[in-house]
Scaffold this motif. Structure first.
Motif, mmCIF file in Angstrom:
data_model
loop_
_atom_site.group_PDB
_atom_site.id
_atom_site.type_symbol
_atom_site.label_atom_id
_atom_site.label_comp_id
_atom_site.label_asym_id
_atom_site.label_seq_id
_atom_site.Cartn_x
_atom_site.Cartn_y
_atom_site.Cartn_z
ATOM 1 N N GLN A 38 4.953 -7.598 -5.013
ATOM 2 C CA GLN A 38 4.098 -7.553 -6.198
ATOM 3 C C GLN A 38 4.694 -8.309 -7.377
ATOM 4 O O GLN A 38 3.968 -8.899 -8.177
ATOM 5 N N GLN A 39 6.019 -8.342 -7.479
ATOM 6 C CA GLN A 39 6.650 -9.022 -8.594
ATOM 7 C C GLN A 39 6.961 -10.481 -8.302
ATOM 8 O O GLN A 39 7.259 -11.244 -9.211
ATOM 9 N N GLY A 40 6.896 -10.888 -7.019
ATOM 10 C CA GLY A 40 7.130 -12.292 -6.682
ATOM 11 C C GLY A 40 8.585 -12.660 -6.596
ATOM 12 O O GLY A 40 8.977 -13.767 -6.993
ATOM 13 N N GLY A 41 9.420 -11.765 -6.065
ATOM 14 C CA GLY A 41 10.837 -12.049 -5.976
ATOM 15 C C GLY A 41 11.155 -13.006 -4.837
ATOM 16 O O GLY A 41 10.336 -13.279 -3.953
ATOM 17 N N SER A 42 12.362 -13.539 -4.841
ATOM 18 C CA SER A 42 12.789 -14.460 -3.796
ATOM 19 C C SER A 42 13.015 -13.704 -2.496
ATOM 20 O O SER A 42 13.405 -12.534 -2.492
ATOM 21 N N GLY A 43 12.780 -14.388 -1.386
ATOM 22 C CA GLY A 43 12.925 -13.776 -0.075
ATOM 23 C C GLY A 43 11.714 -12.994 0.372
ATOM 24 O O GLY A 43 11.754 -12.355 1.422
ATOM 25 N N CYS A 44 10.624 -13.009 -0.393
ATOM 26 C CA CYS A 44 9.408 -12.256 -0.047
ATOM 27 C C CYS A 44 8.237 -13.208 0.194
ATOM 28 O O CYS A 44 7.089 -12.905 -0.169
ATOM 29 N N GLU A 45 8.529 -14.360 0.796
ATOM 30 C CA GLU A 45 7.471 -15.346 0.995
ATOM 31 C C GLU A 45 6.464 -14.909 2.057
ATOM 32 O O GLU A 45 5.279 -15.197 1.950
ATOM 33 N N TYR A 46 6.930 -14.236 3.109
ATOM 34 C CA TYR A 46 6.026 -13.822 4.214
ATOM 35 C C TYR A 46 6.552 -12.501 4.745
ATOM 36 O O TYR A 46 7.544 -12.456 5.475
ATOM 37 N N CYS A 47 5.896 -11.391 4.380
ATOM 38 C CA CYS A 47 6.435 -10.062 4.622
ATOM 39 C C CYS A 47 5.445 -9.211 5.401
ATOM 40 O O CYS A 47 4.233 -9.292 5.196
ATOM 41 N N ARG A 48 5.987 -8.343 6.279
ATOM 42 C CA ARG A 48 5.172 -7.363 6.981
ATOM 43 C C ARG A 48 4.951 -6.154 6.092
ATOM 44 O O ARG A 48 5.835 -5.717 5.375
ATOM 45 N N ILE A 49 3.716 -5.623 6.166
ATOM 46 C CA ILE A 49 3.353 -4.437 5.398
ATOM 47 C C ILE A 49 3.305 -3.262 6.361
ATOM 48 O O ILE A 49 2.557 -3.281 7.344
ATOM 49 N N THR A 50 4.078 -2.231 6.079
ATOM 50 C CA THR A 50 4.157 -1.073 6.956
ATOM 51 C C THR A 50 3.184 0.002 6.498
ATOM 52 O O THR A 50 2.586 -0.077 5.413
ATOM 53 N N ARG A 51 3.048 1.026 7.343
ATOM 54 C CA ARG A 51 2.184 2.155 7.013
ATOM 55 C C ARG A 51 2.694 2.881 5.766
ATOM 56 O O ARG A 51 1.909 3.405 4.973
ATOM 57 N N GLU A 52 3.999 2.901 5.579
ATOM 58 C CA GLU A 52 4.550 3.552 4.402
ATOM 59 C C GLU A 52 4.167 2.805 3.131
ATOM 60 O O GLU A 52 3.903 3.412 2.084
ATOM 61 N N HIS A 53 4.110 1.446 3.207
ATOM 62 C CA HIS A 53 3.684 0.669 2.045
ATOM 63 C C HIS A 53 2.257 1.013 1.661
ATOM 64 O O HIS A 53 1.943 1.185 0.474
ATOM 65 N N VAL A 54 1.383 1.101 2.666
ATOM 66 C CA VAL A 54 -0.024 1.408 2.385
ATOM 67 C C VAL A 54 -0.150 2.811 1.802
ATOM 68 O O VAL A 54 -0.901 3.041 0.837
ATOM 69 N N LYS A 55 0.570 3.756 2.361
ATOM 70 C CA LYS A 55 0.513 5.130 1.851
ATOM 71 C C LYS A 55 1.037 5.206 0.427
ATOM 72 O O LYS A 55 0.483 5.933 -0.420
ATOM 73 N N GLU A 56 2.060 4.419 0.127
ATOM 74 C CA GLU A 56 2.625 4.422 -1.219
ATOM 75 C C GLU A 56 1.673 3.826 -2.238
ATOM 76 O O GLU A 56 1.538 4.323 -3.353
ATOM 77 N N ALA A 57 0.966 2.745 -1.848
ATOM 78 C CA ALA A 57 0.103 2.059 -2.807
ATOM 79 C C ALA A 57 -1.277 2.677 -2.914
ATOM 80 O O ALA A 57 -1.855 2.740 -4.008
ATOM 81 N N VAL A 58 -1.853 3.132 -1.790
ATOM 82 C CA VAL A 58 -3.242 3.586 -1.772
ATOM 83 C C VAL A 58 -3.346 5.093 -1.660
ATOM 84 O O VAL A 58 -4.290 5.708 -2.175
ATOM 85 N N GLY A 59 -2.413 5.716 -0.959
ATOM 86 C CA GLY A 59 -2.455 7.153 -0.802
ATOM 87 C C GLY A 59 -3.134 7.636 0.455
ATOM 88 O O GLY A 59 -3.412 8.814 0.595
ATOM 89 N N PHE A 60 -3.441 6.718 1.422
ATOM 90 C CA PHE A 60 -4.064 7.139 2.679
ATOM 91 C C PHE A 60 -3.042 7.910 3.514
ATOM 92 O O PHE A 60 -1.871 7.561 3.571
ATOM 93 N N THR A 61 -3.535 8.895 4.208
ATOM 94 C CA THR A 61 -2.655 9.670 5.093
ATOM 95 C C THR A 61 -3.054 9.543 6.559
ATOM 96 O O THR A 61 -2.244 9.832 7.435
#
Length: 602
Positions: A38-61
């Motif tokens: 989200q902040q555009g840091g280095s080393g994050c050009e192409y990243c996998r999104i895990t289920r924990e990321h989705v739960k953290e951002a959206v709140g789905f369980t």
């Protein structure tokens, strides 16, 4: 000087090699934190999104069945800070490929999906979403990959290859559909994804034929004939498969000969020979042999049984019998001649009257009669045709009047009843569509059908509006098995497939287009004009010829089927019902067009 040139030459070659490796090498996903993306840091050009990321951002369980996928990943994960970055059009990826990965489990396959991004909208590309679904099932695997919000790719980056993470645990010898979507996905944009249907490897392809009980079949077959006796020798399965019995089937002239085979393993453990009985001489047989197991693969081979020579035996038996029979035959002939002469003398007037009553054909009339008989001779179907009838998938538009849909249904009933064809129609298989899902049902039948007939009408030009999203019930939006994939979408897939097949020079005989008498040729889409076109019910004979591969005309004769003539067609119950339905649809379509014109005038 020469040494300097030699060194420069090798340096240039090394640079070219390194540049080529950079171009060809694929980009694999990395583990990144959501804050870095989200902040555009280095080393994050192409990243996998895990289920924990989705739960953290959206709140789905309840995301287990969908992995890390969500309906609008760009908006939910990146668009909260800057909504504008998720509102641009991005074209679908290109060159989607499926590669198999070696694994130790002999009962499953693992794949990796690769693709290239399109240069259309590549500067606004935010990531990819890869969905894998088993055709005929509800299992869904999904992977989400994002770029950080400050990344902007140049057009030259469209030649780079991106890869997914492995998809493990896929069933062998099964069909799957993989879909790669480019992010963001605006609601009104239609060309944001690319789908590909593939099959996993069979057990024999992955593990070898000698390790698969279901896929194993005899590979070495020898045939020997001595007089009327045909002996077949084949190789036995390896002992580790524990196959104890086999069977063979032979087909010829509509007859089937079955042979049960139980080898004696104490005599020979590698090969077995047996006699094929009940085969007729001077006949070509198509035979199959397989292990006596459920769904075992059958090996097909041909056997020609030579005619049995009986001339010597006949000559030896006929010679003595002629000596006895010849005098009796001569006596019978003399008696018959005497009787005929007596009858002729007694009834001369009756004979003359009969001759005067019977019509006398002139030589010209005889020629016409023979010509007419020749032109109406029967044309048979090819002898090498498959034993099962051809499978025909009928697709149509759902946006015309109900009378049009009824005409399509009655056409399918007539073709299946009177044209020796197995018709596949969605109106007849609503239960199986509910079990499989509309998308999986259509994809499977488009691949498995021998022919596809698209009924063209004005409704094909109708474009339905996408449903409005409902944020209050987001779980229903995650239903990938909805009934939105209708026959209209199947027609669109067929049109695209026809266009690709024509561009690659492939055979288009599988696809056909047809219109009823109340439709016009303008109703046929441009892609379907590349295939055979028919007007129904006038071209039923030509459609029959296409389905069964039989010629309508040949030297001295032509195909004539009474059921497809105007008189014979109306006498059949299915034909009369189809004619009535087409007539009612014609009236309904005219009334609909009249109402449309009146609305436009207002």
């Amino acid at each position: 000087m020469l040494k300097t040139v030699f060194v420069l030459y090798h340096l240039l070659g090394l640079c070219e090699l390194l540049w080529a490796n950079n171009v060809v090498s694929a980009i694999t996903p990395k583990d990144c934190s959501l804050d870095c993306i989200q902040q555009g840091g280095s080393g994050c050009e192409y990243c996998r999104i895990t289920r924990e990321h989705v739960k953290e951002a959206v709140g789905f369980t309840s995301m287990k069945e969908f992995g890390s996928c969500i309906p609008w990943p760009c908006f939910d994960l990146l668009g909260k800070q800057d909504p504008k970055i998720c509102q641009h059009y991005v074209q679908a990826p290109n060159d989607v490929m499926v590669e198999f990965v070696q694994e130790s489990d002999p009962k499953s396959d693992t794949i990796v999906v690769s693709w290239k991004p399109s240069y259309y909208g590549i500067a606004f590309l935010r990531g990819f979403q890869v969905i894998l679904q088993a055709l005929g099932g509800s299992n869904i695997a999904c992977q989400l990959f994002l770029f950080h919000r400050k990344l902007s790719l140049p057009a030259s980056h469209s030649e780079m290859v991106y890869m997914s993470d492995p998809f493990p645990g896929l069933f062998l010898d099964s069909k799957y559909a993989v879909t790669v979507m480019a992010l963001p996905v605006p609601e009104e944009w239609e060309h944001f994804y690319h789908s590909k249907i593939f099959s996993t490897r069979s057990c024999s392809e992955k593990n070898g034929l000698e390790q698969c009980k279901k896929d194993w079949y005899p590979t070495n077959i020898g045939i020997k004939q001595e007089g009327p006796t045909v002996t077949l020798t084949f190789n036995l399965a390896p002992p580790n498969l524990d196959i104890r019995s086999y069977f063979s089937l032979c087909y010829a002239n509509g007859m089937t000969t079955y042979t049960d085979i139980k080898p004696n393993f104490t005599q020979n453990k590698t090969h077995h020979s047996f006699q094929m009985n009940d085969l007729q001489g001077d006949t070509n047989y198509t035979c199959q042999i397989a292990a006596n197991e459920v769904d075992a693969v059958r090996k097909t081979f041909n056997v020609y049984v030579m005619p049995v020579q009986k001339e010597d035996a006949m000559s030896r038996s006929v010679a003595p019998s002629l000596v006895l029979i010849l005098p009796l035959c001569l006596t019978a002939v003399v008696i018959i001649l005497v009787l005929l002469a007596a009858l002729t003398k007694k009834r001369p007037q009756l004979h003359i009257s009969k001759l005067s009553i019977e019509p006398v054909l002139t030589s010209y009339e005889e020629q016409l009669y023979k010509a007419s008989r020749t032109m109406e001779e029967v044309a048979f179907l090819p002898r090498d045709r498959p034993l099962t009838p051809p499978r025909l998938l009928i697709c149509y538009s759902c946006h015309d009047c109900p009378a049009h849909i009824r005409s399509v249904m009655l056409l399918g009933a007539f073709i299946q009843q009177h044209m020796a064809t197995q018709v596949i129609l969605d109106m007849w298989e609503t239960l199986s569509m509910a079990v499989e899902g509309n998308m999986a049902w259509y994809c499977r039948h488009i691949q498995e059908s021998d022919f596809i007939l698209v009924i063209c009408s004005k409704g094909l030009s109708y474009k339905s509006e996408p449903p409005e999203p409902d944020d209050s019930n987001i779980e229903e939006e995650l239903d990938f098995e909805s009934n939105a994939f209708s026959s209209d979408t199947a027609v669109q897939l067929i049109r695209e497939e026809v266009g690709r097949a024509k561009a690659k020079g492939r055979d288009l005989s599988k696809y056909m287009a047809a219109i009823f008498e109340y439709s016009e040729e303008e109703d046929i889409p441009n892609e379907m004009r590349l295939v055979s076109q028919y007007r129904l019910t006038t071209d039923l004979e030509v459609l029959f010829s296409h389905l069964h591969g039989v010629a309508l005309h040949r030297p001295g004769g032509y195909l004539k089927i009474n059921d497809f003539t105007e008189e014979g067609f109306s006498k059949l119950p299915a034909g009369a019902a189809l004619q009535q339905a087409i007539y009612e649809a014609k009236i309904a379509m005219r009334a609909k067009d009249q109402r449309t014109m009146e609305k436009e005038d207002l």
